[in-house]
Design a protein around this motif. Structure first.
Motif, PDB file in Angstrom:
ATOM      1  N   ALA A 107       0.836  -1.205   0.000  1.00 45.91           N
ATOM      2  CA  ALA A 107       0.000   0.000   0.000  1.00 45.91           C
ATOM      3  C   ALA A 107       0.872   1.257   0.000  1.00 45.91           C
ATOM      4  O   ALA A 107       0.550   2.258  -0.651  1.00 45.91           O
ATOM      5  N   ALA A 108       1.989   1.204   0.734  1.00 47.72           N
ATOM      6  CA  ALA A 108       2.910   2.347   0.752  1.00 47.72           C
ATOM      7  C   ALA A 108       3.553   2.532  -0.619  1.00 47.72           C
ATOM      8  O   ALA A 108       3.709   3.661  -1.094  1.00 47.72           O
ATOM      9  N   TYR A 109       3.914   1.400  -1.271  1.00 44.19           N
ATOM     10  CA  TYR A 109       4.476   1.507  -2.617  1.00 44.19           C
ATOM     11  C   TYR A 109       3.482   2.177  -3.555  1.00 44.19           C
ATOM     12  O   TYR A 109       3.837   3.104  -4.294  1.00 44.19           O
ATOM     13  N   GLU A 110       2.237   1.748  -3.529  1.00 44.22           N
ATOM     14  CA  GLU A 110       1.224   2.324  -4.421  1.00 44.22           C
ATOM     15  C   GLU A 110       1.011   3.799  -4.120  1.00 44.22           C
ATOM     16  O   GLU A 110       0.843   4.617  -5.038  1.00 44.22           O
ATOM     17  N   ALA A 111       1.035   4.158  -2.843  1.00 47.04           N
ATOM     18  CA  ALA A 111       0.817   5.552  -2.468  1.00 47.04           C
ATOM     19  C   ALA A 111       1.946   6.452  -2.980  1.00 47.04           C
ATOM     20  O   ALA A 111       1.692   7.564  -3.467  1.00 47.04           O
ATOM     21  N   TRP A 112       3.179   5.988  -2.906  1.00 49.90           N
ATOM     22  CA  TRP A 112       4.318   6.822  -3.294  1.00 49.90           C
ATOM     23  C   TRP A 112       4.618   6.768  -4.783  1.00 49.90           C
ATOM     24  O   TRP A 112       5.139   7.740  -5.356  1.00 49.90           O
ATOM     25  N   TYR A 113       4.306   5.620  -5.437  1.00 53.69           N
ATOM     26  CA  TYR A 113       4.689   5.459  -6.843  1.00 53.69           C
ATOM     27  C   TYR A 113       3.521   5.442  -7.812  1.00 53.69           C
ATOM     28  O   TYR A 113       3.724   5.387  -9.017  1.00 53.69           O
ATOM     29  N   GLY A 114       2.305   5.464  -7.295  1.00 51.68           N
ATOM     30  CA  GLY A 114       1.147   5.714  -8.140  1.00 51.68           C
ATOM     31  C   GLY A 114       0.607   4.524  -8.903  1.00 51.68           C
ATOM     32  O   GLY A 114      -0.248   4.690  -9.767  1.00 51.68           O
ATOM     33  N   ASN A 115       1.085   3.317  -8.616  1.00 53.30           N
ATOM     34  CA  ASN A 115       0.544   2.132  -9.274  1.00 53.30           C
ATOM     35  C   ASN A 115       0.680   0.928  -8.353  1.00 53.30           C
ATOM     36  O   ASN A 115       1.617   0.866  -7.542  1.00 53.30           O
TER      37      ASN A 115
END
Length: 342
Positions: A107-115
């Motif tokens: 979820a943190a990856y998606e929040a910071w990288y947009g996918n």
């Protein structure tokens, strides 16, 4: 014993830096170099400064015979890297230089990288690649995620201080000055010489830089509670280097002693004499980190400064240091060169 190495993404700055470092490594042999957009070209055509080396011709990554490869460096952009690594042989040792496996929480990856992350199972497997702090985990890992160059610099400055509890966690400011090579080799209008030279500006203002996610992940884990810092990067019209100036609340002499003790046995991290500030000029082209501590004129506050080369210790040098551990080699092999000066 010699180990066979592949580099995917060899036509970028970090790929070229890996080749420069590995060319002097006594136990690594560059067996395959891949860059889909430059496939069929020689490295001399892509990077003339490497023409003196006997290197394989660039190919597409899916043309590599991985049965002959002991370890693969992946120097691709984020999002592309996870898609490629998910297709590599399951037993292959991999050091990834992208952002794709740095954040443990999908979820943190998606929040910071947009996918959404395309390989969440691999994300769970990956070990964070800040060598001096994850050495044992890296030694046993199959997949290591290299840190962001800004994130590495700030963590060398702050990790021992947070772990020792000698600074106020509610008052941390990171002011980062970053070289333009950190933006990669792709053509971008704002990075043209006429657009960049003779100027200096902040970017990703308001805490929106993606490396902020790494800071919060790592610092919060150390502190055992949520830690949020103020972090502003600035783009400098120079080719290499990061200078991190951290403003903290704490006793400067205690901070100095804490850093000195934490890095006393580290080959690549040097704490300068108290009151002396580091310069990017003094670490350029090397795998070294220089740290300095200065007492602020306001009592109970200190300035802690870190400098490293973003392409070497901040990326490719760190990757090679980790690969050495993964292959059960001396972690300093290929990395003991002195900085370039002037």
């Amino acid at each position: 014993m010699t180990y066979n190495i592949a580099i995917i993404g060899a036509s970028g700055y970090t790929g070229a830096e890996l080749i420069r470092l590995i060319s002097e490594h006594p136990a690594l042999n560059i067996t395959a170099l891949a860059a889909n957009s430059k496939a069929g070209l020689s490295m001399a055509q892509v990077f003339p400064h490497l023409r003196h080396l006997d290197l394989p011709t660039l190919i597409r990554w899916d043309e590599i015979d991985f049965s002959a490869i002991d370890l693969c460096f992946c120097a691709l952009p984020h999002k592309t890297s996870q898609e490629v690594i998910s297709q590599l042989p399951k037993g292959l040792k991999i050091v990834d230089l992208s952002a794709d496996f740095r954040l443990r929480d999908p979820a943190a990856y998606e929040a910071w990288y947009g996918n959404p992350h395309a390989a969440p199972e691999l994300q769970k497997e990956a070990v964070y690649g800040l060598t001096e702090f994850y050495r044992d985990d890296i030694r046993a890992a199959r997949l290591v995620a290299g840190t962001g160059c800004n994130a590495a610099t700030g963590q060398y400055v702050l990790r021992p201080l947070i772990a020792a509890g000698v600074i106020d966690l509610d008052h941390i400011i990171l002011d980062m000055k970053c070289a333009v090579s950190g933006a990669g080799r792709a053509l971008k209008e704002n990075l043209l010489h006429a657009e960049l030279s003779e100027g200096y500006h902040g970017y990703a203002l308001g805490g929106t830089h993606r490396h902020q996610g790494e800071f919060e992940q790592e610092f919060s884990a150390l502190a055992g509670k949520a830690v949020t810092i103020q972090f502003t990067p600035h783009l400098l019209p120079v080719n290499r280097g990061i200078l991190c100036t951290s403003y903290v609340h704490g006793d400067a002499h205690v901070i100095y002693e804490t850093l000195s003790a934490a890095y006393a046995d580290e080959a690549f991290v040097q704490v300068l004499p108290f009151g002396e500030g580091p310069s990017t000029h003094h670490v350029r082209g090397s795998n070294h980190v220089h740290l300095g501590v200065v007492a602020d004129r306001i009592g109970g506050r200190a300035i802690v400064i870190g400098a490293l080369d973003n392409l070497t210790k901040g990326s490719s040098g760190q990757a090679l240091q980790n690969a050495n551990l993964m292959l059960d080699l001396d972690e300093t092999l290929g990395l003991t060169m002195a900085p370039l000066f002037p």
